[in-house]
Motif scaffolding. Structure first.
Motif, short mmCIF file in Angstrom:
data_model
loop_
_atom_site.label_atom_id
_atom_site.label_comp_id
_atom_site.label_asym_id
_atom_site.label_seq_id
_atom_site.Cartn_x
_atom_site.Cartn_y
_atom_site.Cartn_z
N ILE A 38 0.84 -1.20 0.00
CA ILE A 38 0.00 0.00 0.00
C ILE A 38 0.88 1.25 0.00
O ILE A 38 0.68 2.17 -0.80
CB ILE A 38 -0.95 0.02 1.22
N PHE A 39 1.86 1.29 0.91
CA PHE A 39 2.73 2.46 0.99
C PHE A 39 3.54 2.66 -0.30
O PHE A 39 3.74 3.79 -0.75
CB PHE A 39 3.65 2.39 2.20
N LYS A 40 3.96 1.56 -0.90
CA LYS A 40 4.69 1.65 -2.16
C LYS A 40 3.78 2.22 -3.26
O LYS A 40 4.20 3.09 -4.04
CB LYS A 40 5.20 0.27 -2.55
N ASP B 192 -1.33 8.98 7.23
CA ASP B 192 -1.38 9.28 8.67
C ASP B 192 -2.55 8.57 9.33
O ASP B 192 -2.39 7.97 10.40
CB ASP B 192 -1.46 10.79 8.91
N LEU B 193 -3.73 8.63 8.72
CA LEU B 193 -4.90 7.93 9.26
C LEU B 193 -4.66 6.42 9.30
O LEU B 193 -4.97 5.75 10.28
CB LEU B 193 -6.14 8.24 8.43
N TYR B 194 -4.14 5.90 8.22
CA TYR B 194 -3.89 4.46 8.11
C TYR B 194 -2.88 4.00 9.15
O TYR B 194 -3.07 2.95 9.78
CB TYR B 194 -3.43 4.14 6.69
N LYS C 241 -2.28 5.25 12.04
CA LYS C 241 -2.81 5.38 13.40
C LYS C 241 -3.87 4.34 13.72
O LYS C 241 -4.14 4.06 14.88
CB LYS C 241 -3.40 6.78 13.62
N GLN C 242 -4.52 3.81 12.71
CA GLN C 242 -5.62 2.86 12.92
C GLN C 242 -5.11 1.43 12.79
O GLN C 242 -4.98 0.90 11.70
CB GLN C 242 -6.74 3.12 11.92
N LEU C 243 -4.83 0.83 13.93
CA LEU C 243 -4.35 -0.55 13.92
C LEU C 243 -5.49 -1.49 13.55
O LEU C 243 -6.62 -1.30 13.98
CB LEU C 243 -3.81 -0.93 15.29
N PRO C 244 -5.21 -2.50 12.75
CA PRO C 244 -6.26 -3.45 12.37
C PRO C 244 -6.78 -4.20 13.59
O PRO C 244 -6.02 -4.64 14.44
CB PRO C 244 -5.56 -4.42 11.43
N ASN C 245 -8.09 -4.29 13.66
CA ASN C 245 -8.74 -5.05 14.71
C ASN C 245 -9.31 -6.31 14.05
O ASN C 245 -10.51 -6.48 13.95
CB ASN C 245 -9.83 -4.20 15.35
N GLY D 138 -13.32 3.59 5.21
CA GLY D 138 -13.77 2.47 4.38
C GLY D 138 -12.61 1.80 3.66
O GLY D 138 -12.54 0.57 3.59
N ILE D 139 -11.70 2.61 3.15
CA ILE D 139 -10.51 2.08 2.47
C ILE D 139 -9.67 1.27 3.45
O ILE D 139 -9.20 0.17 3.13
CB ILE D 139 -9.69 3.23 1.85
N ILE D 140 -9.50 1.79 4.65
CA ILE D 140 -8.68 1.11 5.66
C ILE D 140 -9.31 -0.22 6.04
O ILE D 140 -8.61 -1.23 6.17
CB ILE D 140 -8.46 2.02 6.88
#
Length: 185
Positions: free
Chosen positions: A44-46, A65-67, A69-73, A157-159
């Motif tokens: 994703i980052f690439k 930044d949002l991605y 900070k939001q750890l997958p649950n 939603g993307i995350i």
């Protein structure tokens, strides 16, 4: 009748599953391969880096930044389509002294709390999925207000979609495992 999928485990785990009639799902942070959760994240980052220009930099930077900070649950349980795989016996069934419990995969499809998914090993297909997932971000105006509820909702939603893809994707070096996962997000 659905396909039979196999959960390799030691005798103690087998006994607990049978006696309690419960399967435990594990956090993606507790997987044997700690790099696994970062497999898609790195892609994703690439992809974002290659899509970013001086004109849309803030949009992608704000998403990153949002991605970050939001750890997958996300929680998973792992199964295999293979009923007698040496690698599975060695890694998960006490070096061959455990069991492989067969489950009808249709049973899990009735449960709305989990989704059943074959693991995606093909990197080209993973890249296609990433492109589809990031399309709503790509389609946003370059100068969108990154503090707006619209931007934040689209990013969330993307995350969620990225986390689902991460939970079902692995390096093709593990293809021999023929893994099927129960996923709860």
């Amino acid at each position: 009748m659905g396909n039979i999928i196999y959960h390799y485990c030691n005798v103690e785990s087998f006994k607990a599953i049978i006696e309690n009639k419960i399967l435990w799902l594990s956090s993606v942070y507790n997987l044997n391969d700690y790099k696994e959760i970062h497999w898609i994240k790195d892609k994703i980052f690439k992809k974002i880096k290659s899509s970013s220009t001086k004109d849309n930099f803030m949009k992608y930077k704000s998403f990153e930044d949002l991605y970050s900070k939001q750890l997958p649950n996300v929680y998973i349980a792992s199964f295999s389509e293979g009923s007698d795989l040496l690698s599975q016996w060695r890694a998960y069934a006490n070096d061959g002294y455990g069991v492989a419990i067969g489950f009808n995969s249709e049973y899990f499809k009735e449960n709305k709390l989990v989704q059943t998914s074959n693991v995606l090993y093909d990197e080209r297909e993973q890249e296609k999925q990433i492109d589809l997932i990031l399309k709503p971000l790509d389609n946003l105006e370059e100068n969108i207000d990154t503090q707006s509820p619209l931007f934040i909702d689209i990013c969330k939603g993307i995350i969620t979609n990225i986390n689902n893809l991460s939970a079902k994707s692995r390096n093709e070096l593990f293809k021999e495992e023929q893994e099927v996962r129960l996923i709860h997000n």
